[in-house]
Motif scaffolding. Structure first.
Motif, PDB file in Angstrom:
ATOM      1  N   GLU A   1     -22.618 -30.446  36.049  1.00 31.83           N
ATOM      2  CA  GLU A   1     -22.003 -30.265  37.369  1.00 31.83           C
ATOM      3  C   GLU A   1     -20.486 -30.403  37.287  1.00 31.83           C
ATOM      4  O   GLU A   1     -19.751 -29.677  37.969  1.00 31.83           O
ATOM      5  N   THR A   2     -20.015 -31.309  36.451  1.00 33.44           N
ATOM      6  CA  THR A   2     -18.578 -31.478  36.262  1.00 33.44           C
ATOM      7  C   THR A   2     -17.969 -30.222  35.650  1.00 33.44           C
ATOM      8  O   THR A   2     -16.900 -29.768  36.075  1.00 33.44           O
TER       9      THR A   2
ATOM     10  N   GLU B   1     -26.926 -33.683  33.132  1.00 34.94           N
ATOM     11  CA  GLU B   1     -26.936 -32.941  34.390  1.00 34.94           C
ATOM     12  C   GLU B   1     -25.639 -33.183  35.166  1.00 34.94           C
ATOM     13  O   GLU B   1     -25.056 -32.248  35.720  1.00 34.94           O
TER      14      GLU B   1
ATOM     15  N   LEU C   1     -19.159 -27.152  35.879  1.00 36.88           N
ATOM     16  CA  LEU C   1     -19.172 -26.114  36.912  1.00 36.88           C
ATOM     17  C   LEU C   1     -18.036 -26.317  37.904  1.00 36.88           C
ATOM     18  O   LEU C   1     -17.398 -25.351  38.344  1.00 36.88           O
ATOM     19  N   SER C   2     -17.758 -27.569  38.231  1.00 36.48           N
ATOM     20  CA  SER C   2     -16.661 -27.886  39.140  1.00 36.48           C
ATOM     21  C   SER C   2     -15.306 -27.529  38.521  1.00 36.48           C
ATOM     22  O   SER C   2     -14.426 -26.982  39.195  1.00 36.48           O
TER      23      SER C   2
END
Length: 151
Positions: A89-90, A85, A92-93
């Motif tokens: 997020e990384t 998870e 997506l960043s």
């Protein structure tokens, strides 16, 4: 020569062990730990220099997540799930950055796994095993140097 998935994972594991021991030395030097168990807990919760998973393995779990399918990570241990998870997020960043915008998940994962991770995603008991293995290896290398110096 092609590197197999197993060899790549062993290489990542070796890097993780070195990083864990570096953080262990840092934690023991800057905190007053009452015992090793407390130190191991602090180490595994410490930010990690990277995610210790291959981009190929991460792709297997994150690709379905892009399409809203979380079933692959739901069957994992809580720590592994948390790691994927955070890695998601990384990714997506990174996609928000110009250099990665429009790039494939497979491409971005090669860089995402090298980004700092919020923690080491292992149990403190596993850290204890690694610590004991490294201590034993260190003691053996000292004994080998002493034997070699006496000849």
């Amino acid at each position: 020569m092609l590197i197999t998935m197993k060899e790549r994972e062993n290489s990542i594991l070796a890097v993780m062990k070195n990083d864990l021991m570096d953080v262990y030395r840092e934690v023991c030097g800057s905190y007053s730990c009452r015992n090793n168990t407390e130190a191991w807990e602090r180490v595994v919760r410490h930010p990690a220099p990277r995610f210790y998973v291959s981009s190929r393995r991460a792709h297997q779990y994150l690709s379905p997540m892009l399409h809203g399918d979380r079933s692959r990570i739901e069957s994992l241990s809580p720590l592994k799930r948390e790691m994927y998870e955070a890695l998601f997020e990384t990714v997506l960043s990174l996609w928000q950055k110009r250099a990665y915008c429009g790039r494939s998940l497979y491409y971005v994962l090669h860089f995402a796994v090298l980004e700092p991770a919020p923690r080491f995603y292992i149990e403190a008991s596993r850290m204890g095993q690694i610590w004991r293995e490294e201590r034993l290896r260190h003691c053996r290398s000292i004994q080998d140097r002493k034997k070699g110096g006496g000849q």
